[in-house]
Design a protein around this motif. Sequence first.
Motif, short mmCIF file in Angstrom:
data_model
loop_
_atom_site.label_atom_id
_atom_site.label_comp_id
_atom_site.label_asym_id
_atom_site.label_seq_id
_atom_site.Cartn_x
_atom_site.Cartn_y
_atom_site.Cartn_z
N ALA A 24 22.33 110.32 36.90
CA ALA A 24 21.12 111.07 36.57
C ALA A 24 21.45 112.54 36.41
O ALA A 24 22.13 113.14 37.25
CB ALA A 24 20.07 110.89 37.65
N SER A 25 20.96 113.12 35.33
CA SER A 25 21.09 114.55 35.12
C SER A 25 19.70 115.17 35.17
O SER A 25 18.72 114.54 34.81
CB SER A 25 21.76 114.85 33.79
OG SER A 25 20.97 114.34 32.72
N GLY A 26 19.63 116.42 35.62
CA GLY A 26 18.33 117.04 35.78
C GLY A 26 17.83 116.88 37.21
O GLY A 26 18.46 116.22 38.03
N THR A 27 16.69 117.43 37.48
CA THR A 27 16.13 117.41 38.82
C THR A 27 14.99 116.41 38.91
O THR A 27 14.04 116.48 38.13
CB THR A 27 15.62 118.80 39.21
OG1 THR A 27 16.70 119.74 39.13
CG2 THR A 27 15.05 118.79 40.63
N ILE A 28 15.10 115.49 39.84
CA ILE A 28 14.05 114.51 40.08
C ILE A 28 13.37 114.86 41.39
O ILE A 28 14.01 114.87 42.44
CB ILE A 28 14.62 113.08 40.14
CG1 ILE A 28 15.34 112.74 38.83
CG2 ILE A 28 13.51 112.07 40.41
CD1 ILE A 28 15.98 111.36 38.82
N VAL A 29 12.08 115.12 41.31
CA VAL A 29 11.31 115.51 42.49
C VAL A 29 10.58 114.31 43.06
O VAL A 29 9.91 113.59 42.34
CB VAL A 29 10.31 116.63 42.13
CG1 VAL A 29 9.48 117.00 43.37
CG2 VAL A 29 11.03 117.85 41.58
N GLY A 30 10.74 114.09 44.35
CA GLY A 30 10.02 113.00 45.00
C GLY A 30 10.49 111.63 44.57
O GLY A 30 9.69 110.71 44.39
N LEU A 31 11.80 111.45 44.44
CA LEU A 31 12.35 110.15 44.07
C LEU A 31 11.98 109.11 45.12
O LEU A 31 12.23 109.32 46.31
CB LEU A 31 13.86 110.26 43.94
CG LEU A 31 14.62 109.01 43.53
CD1 LEU A 31 14.23 108.59 42.12
CD2 LEU A 31 16.12 109.26 43.61
#
Length: 114
Positions: A24-31
């Motif tokens: 995964a690239s980028g920021t995932i909030v609250g996975l």
Amino acid sequence: QVQLMESGGGLVQPGGSLRLSCAASGTIVGLNFMGWYRQAPGKERELVAGISGADTNYAGAVKGRFTISRDSAKNTLYLQMNSLKPEDTAVYYCTMRSLTGNYWGQGTQVTVSS
């Protein structure tokens, strides 16, 4: 922008093994969920394995043969597939669900054939 990139698919003989990766690239909030789905020709997409917190779940057809895991430091999800069968042939997709959206990879082909 979040992107998921699968790798590790290919052609393998029955009884063989493959390890799929999903970076995964980028920021995932609250996975809150990560999983692998698969779709065989003419069939609906089905959940193969999922991981949420410390809990994992598997489809009955793969239980005992497949193992899902993750490396949080690398933002990578894995699927170790052992004792592969021809009926495991499908395009495998990873997915990650979060408070800000659901993300899918482009899929990787797994073909089990002699």
